[in-house]
Design a protein around this motif. Sequence first.
Motif, PDB file in Angstrom:
ATOM      1  N   ALA A 193       0.802  -1.229   0.000  1.00  0.00           N
ATOM      2  CA  ALA A 193       0.000   0.000   0.000  1.00  0.00           C
ATOM      3  C   ALA A 193       0.829   1.270   0.000  1.00  0.00           C
ATOM      4  N   SER A 194       2.107   1.167   0.360  1.00  0.00           N
ATOM      5  CA  SER A 194       2.935   2.376   0.490  1.00  0.00           C
ATOM      6  C   SER A 194       3.002   3.174  -0.806  1.00  0.00           C
ATOM      7  N   ALA A 195       2.892   2.508  -1.936  1.00  0.00           N
ATOM      8  CA  ALA A 195       2.989   3.196  -3.230  1.00  0.00           C
ATOM      9  C   ALA A 195       1.740   3.999  -3.570  1.00  0.00           C
ATOM     10  N   TYR A 196       0.671   3.849  -2.788  1.00  0.00           N
ATOM     11  CA  TYR A 196      -0.611   4.466  -3.130  1.00  0.00           C
ATOM     12  C   TYR A 196      -1.062   5.536  -2.140  1.00  0.00           C
ATOM     13  N   ARG A 197      -0.232   5.828  -1.169  1.00  0.00           N
ATOM     14  CA  ARG A 197      -0.649   6.785  -0.135  1.00  0.00           C
ATOM     15  C   ARG A 197      -0.827   8.192  -0.702  1.00  0.00           C
ATOM     16  N   LYS A 198      -0.155   8.498  -1.801  1.00  0.00           N
ATOM     17  CA  LYS A 198      -0.306   9.825  -2.420  1.00  0.00           C
ATOM     18  C   LYS A 198      -0.904   9.736  -3.814  1.00  0.00           C
ATOM     19  N   ALA A 199      -1.428   8.560  -4.174  1.00  0.00           N
ATOM     20  CA  ALA A 199      -2.010   8.384  -5.506  1.00  0.00           C
ATOM     21  C   ALA A 199      -3.326   9.138  -5.620  1.00  0.00           C
ATOM     22  N   SER A 200      -3.500   9.876  -6.703  1.00  0.00           N
ATOM     23  CA  SER A 200      -4.698  10.704  -6.862  1.00  0.00           C
ATOM     24  C   SER A 200      -5.968   9.869  -7.006  1.00  0.00           C
ATOM     25  N   VAL A 205      -5.910   5.258   2.479  1.00  0.00           N
ATOM     26  CA  VAL A 205      -5.335   3.957   2.803  1.00  0.00           C
ATOM     27  C   VAL A 205      -5.553   3.710   4.288  1.00  0.00           C
ATOM     28  N   LEU A 206      -6.192   2.597   4.626  1.00  0.00           N
ATOM     29  CA  LEU A 206      -6.556   2.291   6.009  1.00  0.00           C
ATOM     30  C   LEU A 206      -5.780   1.073   6.501  1.00  0.00           C
ATOM     31  N   GLU A 207      -5.300   1.168   7.733  1.00  0.00           N
ATOM     32  CA  GLU A 207      -4.524   0.071   8.313  1.00  0.00           C
ATOM     33  C   GLU A 207      -5.110  -0.339   9.655  1.00  0.00           C
ATOM     34  N   ALA A 208      -5.409  -1.632   9.807  1.00  0.00           N
ATOM     35  CA  ALA A 208      -5.865  -2.186  11.080  1.00  0.00           C
ATOM     36  C   ALA A 208      -4.692  -2.916  11.727  1.00  0.00           C
ATOM     37  N   LYS A 209      -4.294  -2.455  12.891  1.00  0.00           N
ATOM     38  CA  LYS A 209      -3.158  -3.047  13.581  1.00  0.00           C
ATOM     39  C   LYS A 209      -3.634  -4.071  14.612  1.00  0.00           C
ATOM     40  N   LYS A 210      -2.715  -4.858  15.117  1.00  0.00           N
ATOM     41  CA  LYS A 210      -3.041  -5.798  16.181  1.00  0.00           C
ATOM     42  C   LYS A 210      -3.642  -5.041  17.360  1.00  0.00           C
TER      43      LYS A 210
END
Length: 352
Positions: A193-200, A205-210
Motif C-alpha cells: 500500500a505504500s505506493a498508493y498513499r499519495k495516488a490521486s 489507505v486504512l490500516e488495522a493493527k493488532k
Amino acid sequence: MTQRMVFFVPTDNPVGGIAKILDYAVHASRTGREVIFCCSELKWPHLSSPLFKKPYFESYGSGIKICAASELEPRKDDIIFFTLPSSHERLCALYAEVAGRDLTFIHLLQNTRLSNTAFDNGYSYRLLSKPLRRICITQEVLDAVSPYVENKDKLHLIPHGFDFDAFKNTPEQNDPITLFYNTFKSDLAKDVASAYRKASQVSSVLEAKKGVSWDELRQFYAKGSIFIASPLPEEGLYLPGLEAMAAGQLIIIPDAFGNRFYCDFGDNCIQVPYGDIAAYQKAIDWAIEHWTTEAFEMRKKGYEKSMSLGLDGEYKAFSSYLDEEFAPTGRSTRHARRSPRQARKLFGLLRG
C-alpha cells in the motif's frame, strides 16, 4: 438431566478460531442444552472482550455461562468441544479426577495445517490418530486430515457459517477507491500500500493493527473498498478475506488453501502469488482502471458469495449432528452398543 456442553478455548481474545467456537457454543445453547464457554485464561476484565460483542452472541447467547478454567467444575458426562489441538492435553488434565481419560470430545478442525507435524508442536498430527468425534469447517480441511484419521465414521463436514451482519455492506459502483489491510500476521500489505498513499485515484489507505477494537474494525471494513489480504502460506479459512467480501470489497489474495472455500479466483477476487508485492500492485492498478466495470462485477460476486454463507445453515447442521450423535443419555443414537442377542439377530445368526 439436560446435556451439558463445555466449549473450551485458550483465551477470550477475539481471534477467528476462538470466535468460531463461540458461534458453536451459541448454536448448542439454541438447542436447549446447558452451555459453558470455558477459557483457559480470561485476559479481558469483567468479560469486556470484543469477542462477546459479536452480534450472534448478543442475540442468542444470554444463557451461556462464561468462566475461566480454574472455575470449571468438570462432570464426567460433559460433552467437551475444542479446536486448538493441544487443548486436548489440558482438558484431559482438567477432567482427570472425575473421568480419567474416558471423555466425550468433539474436535472442531479449522485448519488445513492440522496434519503438519510442525503445527502446534506436533500435537495436532498425533491427535489425528485418536478416536475422537471431529467436525471439519470446509471440504479443504476434511481432505487434508482424512488420510490420517482412522475412525472416518466420526469425521463430519459442517460448512463454515459466517456472522456477516457486523460487516454487511452492499457494494456500489461509485464507491471511492479506498485501500484497506491489516498487519495481524505480517507487514506485507503495508509495503504493498505504500505506493498508493499519495495516488490521486486512491481516496485513502486504512490500516488495522493488532489490538484494534471491534468497533474500529467494523468502521475499517465499512470504509474500505479494496482489501489487500496477507494470509499465511497455509490457512484454515482466512476469515478477514471473507469479512471483506461481506463488506463489499474487492479482495486481492494468494491461494492459501483454506480460502478456496470462498475464493473463486478470477471471478470474485484477484489471485496473486504469495508474497509478490509487484503482483499485488499490478492487481490494484487493474482494479483502479476497471473500477466501475469488471472490478465492480467482481465485488458484487464476492458480496453474493459471502451472503450465501450465513450462520443459519451451520446452526441447523450442528443441531442435527448433536441429535444424531447423542441420545438423551449422552450416548450416540447411531452407534449405541447392542446386546449380544441384538447383534446376532442383526447379522442373521439367531436361530429359531
